[in-house]
Design a protein around this motif. Sequence first.
Motif, short mmCIF file in Angstrom:
data_model
loop_
_atom_site.label_atom_id
_atom_site.label_comp_id
_atom_site.label_asym_id
_atom_site.label_seq_id
_atom_site.Cartn_x
_atom_site.Cartn_y
_atom_site.Cartn_z
N VAL A 59 45.29 44.97 57.60
CA VAL A 59 45.58 44.29 56.33
C VAL A 59 44.37 44.34 55.41
O VAL A 59 44.15 43.44 54.61
CB VAL A 59 46.08 42.84 56.53
CG1 VAL A 59 47.43 42.82 57.17
CG2 VAL A 59 45.10 42.04 57.34
N ILE A 194 43.05 40.13 61.46
CA ILE A 194 42.35 39.14 60.66
C ILE A 194 40.98 39.68 60.23
O ILE A 194 40.53 39.45 59.11
CB ILE A 194 42.24 37.83 61.45
CG1 ILE A 194 43.64 37.25 61.62
CG2 ILE A 194 41.33 36.84 60.76
CD1 ILE A 194 43.79 36.31 62.76
N ALA A 195 40.35 40.44 61.12
CA ALA A 195 39.06 41.03 60.77
C ALA A 195 39.20 41.98 59.59
O ALA A 195 38.38 41.96 58.67
CB ALA A 195 38.48 41.77 61.98
N LEU A 197 41.34 41.83 57.24
CA LEU A 197 41.53 41.00 56.04
C LEU A 197 40.17 40.59 55.48
O LEU A 197 39.93 40.66 54.27
CB LEU A 197 42.36 39.76 56.41
CG LEU A 197 42.69 38.79 55.29
CD1 LEU A 197 43.76 39.38 54.41
CD2 LEU A 197 43.15 37.45 55.83
N GLY A 198 39.27 40.19 56.38
CA GLY A 198 37.94 39.78 55.94
C GLY A 198 37.15 40.92 55.33
O GLY A 198 36.50 40.77 54.30
N ILE A 199 37.25 42.09 55.96
CA ILE A 199 36.48 43.22 55.46
C ILE A 199 36.89 43.58 54.04
O ILE A 199 36.06 43.84 53.17
CB ILE A 199 36.68 44.43 56.40
CG1 ILE A 199 35.94 44.17 57.69
CG2 ILE A 199 36.19 45.69 55.76
CD1 ILE A 199 36.56 44.84 58.86
#
Lengths: 456, 341
Positions: A59, A194-195, A197-199
Amino acid sequence: MSSVQKTWLAFSVIGLLLLSIGFGQSWSVALGIFNMCLISSIVALGINIQWGYAGIANVGIMGFAAVGGMTAVLVSEQPVTAAWEAGWGNLLLAVLFFSITVTLAILCYRRMAAGRHRTIALSATIIIGLFLTRYFLDPAVASIEAIEPAKTGFLGGFGLPILFSWIIGGIVAAGIAWVIGKIALGLRADYLTIATLGISEIIIALLKNEDWLTRGVKNVTGLPRPVPYEVNLQTSEWFIDLISGWHSGYLSTLSTLDRQGALKQFVIEGSSIFVKLCYTGLFATVLIFILILCMRALDSPWGRMMRAIRDNEVAASAMGKNITRRHLQIFIIGSAIVGIAGAMITTLDGQFTPTSYRPIRFTFLFLVMVIVGGSGNNLGAVVGGFIIWIFWIEAEPVGVWLMHFGTAWMDDSNALKIHLLDSAQHMRLFFMGLVLLLILRFSPGGILPEVIKKRS
Amino acid sequence: MMEAIIDLLNAIVLLLNFVVIPALSYGSQLALGALGITMVYGILRFANFAHGDTMAFGTMITILVTWWLQSKGIGLGPLPTALLALPVGILFTILILLITDKLVYQHYRRQKTPPITLLIVSLGVMFMMNGIVRFVIGPNDQRFIDGERFIIHARSFKAMTGLDEGFSLKVSQGLTIVIAIIMVLALFWFLQKTRTGKSMRAYSDNEELALLSGVNPDRVVLITWIIVAILATVAGTLYGLDKSFKPFTYLQLLLPMFAAAIVGGVGNPVGAILGGYVIAFSEVVVTYAYKKVFVYLLPASLEPSSLMQLLSTDYKFAVSFIILVLVLLIKPTGLMKGKVI
């Protein structure tokens, strides 16, 4: 219905939709939508490699698309010599110290035995290294951004043709994917999501704030085009001849005076369509090239291995496949394709605006394309790219029209009516979610589900 | 000597005012949000990407009711009217979550769908909720706070203590911290002491064993969604009171909330709270400009020329992300042992 028939049907429906937009609205609009459909399909192919072949839910699409866009700027803009002269010394030192820090940190991590000593050494290296980097970077940034901030205020690019950025955008995105994959792959599937998404949020934050590199929120506009400009076309001899030849039947029925005016109108319309057709040619070439590669890859032993890993990691691992390595490989390839498409989007727009990268439009919409089109099927991803993009663009006018229709019985000054008409455009998010949920529930394979060839 | 003590006091007040209190209230909001995520993770076993928009939905209903109450002239005096509207917001959120579960998630639960597919399903729910919120209230900033603004005024604090630096405590910050403590205590009491709470923990721990022991799965799921709705609406409303309400911001809260849940140890409520504060404090500490603090603490000759800011505020996402990755690499189960509720 066989899968071949289904494919034909899907593409005919898309063709009909585009034709009806062409006849109903205008050919210029239809071509504009078609061009974005082509790019969306390329992004969808990239995601399909990750999600469809290997089951990696990324994502962070927005981040990779934005990296591609940044490359378009860095490749095509003219270098700002004054900024280079002002900042190159400090910048070079900053880059040097940063590389040293990273190398030392990796060495620390690899060579030292795990324990308190390593933790201390590692943190000390990183803190001191980052401090030194900042010590040189800050003055470099200040001096670069001080050079004509209203016009440039950044380093500029390399002044190369913007088409190169499509390749370089892919390479840069692949490099970033490699770094991210090294860190994050091997986590549980949902943690990885989720990682990513953060990146993507970090990448966007970088592009917005590092003005010396990208001009940040001041945007870069007027990027050079790979195709002719409308203004130049309208004055060139051969183009006017082409248009008058095209419309010769109609023009000959007019008087000389009317003919001049009509021809002028045709030339203006024609130039806009001609430019869009040039883009169509470029984008279609890239799409077909990538599509053929993807289809061959999926059909190859490599593709079968990927699907085997996706369907049963434990079994594939027992057969001697290195899961993490394969996942890294596929993460890089998919991200590279998204990077290419990102550069293409910026090329088409002719400008780079970091604030326009929003997760709904640049991440989740593309994911919907793949899932609705058919994950694991390359043609399905392309179909999804087309249909969802047409839907996304046309939902707004159609929604507003429907809302007008539905509220016709209300008074024009009715507050509810005004609110409904103003908000109709937001309903497309609702319907996008609805389509996604319906597909997931009733046809989990998408419009064109994955085809498993049985070989005897 | 006296001078030095006053400088020290000034520096402490400055840090309290701009670092500790904002981080405490932001952390409480994150903790409540992360608790909702961790409950879904622990009991329904998927990463719920719709949680941010669930918060936005609950807050939106609360705002609409608040506006209605305000137009009728009903208020809570010094406290924000939104508190009065909160139960209605919670009720609607419970309703929409139960409908969503019935129409969407239930099917997949029976099919024993893998968590990653459920994650994608929750993306669909996220889209729909986001659409509803934007359709009803629009994509713009909405402010709905009323009543007193401050518990402690910066000016009266200065007058009282004679310090140069003012200390202020906003009503929204005080409320956030108090309500978060009450909510967390109530939740823990529920999970530890009641029969239903115990059956939920059993279900989270080992689904099959719990089913064999006669735990009713439908009831567990129902109660979970109700708790999630309460947590989400309260967290969303408190965040909206403290900052402002904008649908897009709530989508962006997903990342720090997920980071908080995972950092603390997924499925572990204590961990979610700890994670919320860890993330909030690191975000604020790393992005605060310390120049004034150093001006007070250091002699005039050593005064810093730069802002003394480690990272610009726009990089706060980077902070949550880096902590997330670090914890996953060093201690994959999270700070508290995850997967136990």
